[in-house]
Write a protein that holds these residues in place. Structure first.
Motif, short mmCIF file in Angstrom:
data_model
loop_
_atom_site.label_atom_id
_atom_site.label_comp_id
_atom_site.label_asym_id
_atom_site.label_seq_id
_atom_site.Cartn_x
_atom_site.Cartn_y
_atom_site.Cartn_z
N VAL A 1 0.85 -1.20 0.00
CA VAL A 1 0.00 0.00 0.00
C VAL A 1 0.87 1.24 0.00
N ARG A 2 1.86 1.30 0.90
CA ARG A 2 2.72 2.49 0.98
C ARG A 2 3.56 2.66 -0.29
N ASP A 3 4.11 1.56 -0.81
CA ASP A 3 4.92 1.64 -2.03
C ASP A 3 4.10 2.11 -3.23
N ALA A 4 2.87 1.63 -3.34
CA ALA A 4 2.03 1.96 -4.50
C ALA A 4 1.41 3.35 -4.42
N THR A 5 1.07 3.78 -3.19
CA THR A 5 0.34 5.04 -3.05
C THR A 5 1.16 6.17 -2.46
N GLY A 6 2.15 5.82 -1.62
CA GLY A 6 2.89 6.84 -0.90
C GLY A 6 2.25 7.19 0.43
N TYR A 7 1.19 6.49 0.79
CA TYR A 7 0.45 6.78 2.02
C TYR A 7 0.29 5.50 2.84
N ALA A 8 0.09 5.68 4.14
CA ALA A 8 -0.15 4.54 5.03
C ALA A 8 -1.63 4.17 5.04
N ILE A 9 -1.91 2.91 5.31
CA ILE A 9 -3.29 2.45 5.46
C ILE A 9 -3.97 3.32 6.51
N GLY A 10 -5.20 3.72 6.23
CA GLY A 10 -5.94 4.59 7.13
C GLY A 10 -5.93 6.04 6.68
N GLY A 11 -5.06 6.36 5.73
CA GLY A 11 -4.99 7.73 5.22
C GLY A 11 -4.89 7.79 3.71
N VAL A 12 -5.07 6.66 3.03
CA VAL A 12 -4.90 6.61 1.57
C VAL A 12 -6.02 7.40 0.89
N PRO A 13 -5.67 8.43 0.13
CA PRO A 13 -6.67 9.19 -0.62
C PRO A 13 -7.01 8.48 -1.94
N PRO A 14 -8.06 8.91 -2.61
CA PRO A 14 -8.46 8.26 -3.86
C PRO A 14 -7.60 8.63 -5.07
N PHE A 15 -6.78 9.65 -4.95
CA PHE A 15 -5.85 10.04 -6.02
C PHE A 15 -4.68 10.79 -5.39
#
Length: 161
Positions: free
Chosen positions: A94-108
């Protein structure tokens, strides 16, 4: 109401790049990691919360946008993507793909370009709320705009019930 600067800096930059500087970002002293916590903090229906969930489809990260009152039907996601295997991504993916931690991942506003499936039920609301890059921030947006900015494909991927 707070400004986009309350959002995670990467997400605030994504909002600005999309011309969404006037979007309402709210910050809360307590985490809103779960849809129920976010709905209680905002004072909205659970189904108005957008969960940004990362799955792996044949080893490739995929984002699924789901309303807070529903669960993702992994088999429907698999069929929609034409994948052999689909499962929840772990925290590292999740962090590698989005740059965010679970619980704070935005839609873009992610660090990589992800394929995005948006459950059709999101369109039943005038406004939805999604994470703004941290477990303490959310933002409001019209569902069709959310799907468009996320580059999402509308699909029926929630569990029946």
């Amino acid at each position: 109401m707070t400004s986009p600067s309350a959002a995670h800096p990467r997400f605030a930059a994504a909002l600005s790049a999309l011309g969404l500087d006037d979007v309402e970002v709210r910050s809360f002293p307590d985490a809103t990691r779960t849809a129920a916590e976010a709905a209680a903090a905002i004072g909205c229906e659970l189904s108005q919360i957008v969960k940004s969930l990362v799955f792996e489809a044949d080893g490739v990260p995929v984002l699924v946008l789901m309303d807070g009152a529903s669960r993702v039907d992994v088999e429907r996601v698999r069929a929609e993507l034409g994948a052999e295997r689909v499962g929840r991504a772990d925290a590292r993916v999740v962090r590698d793909a989005t740059g965010y931690a679970i619980g704070g991942v935005p839609p873009f506003g992610h660090t990589t370009q992800l394929r995005v499936l948006a459950d059709r039920r999101l369109l039943t609301h005038g406004t939805v709320w999604a994470a703004a890059g941290t477990p303490h921030t959310v933002f409001a947006i019209e569902p069709k705009a959310l799907v468009a900015h996320a580059g999402g494909t509308l699909a029926d991927v929630r569990e029946a019930g």
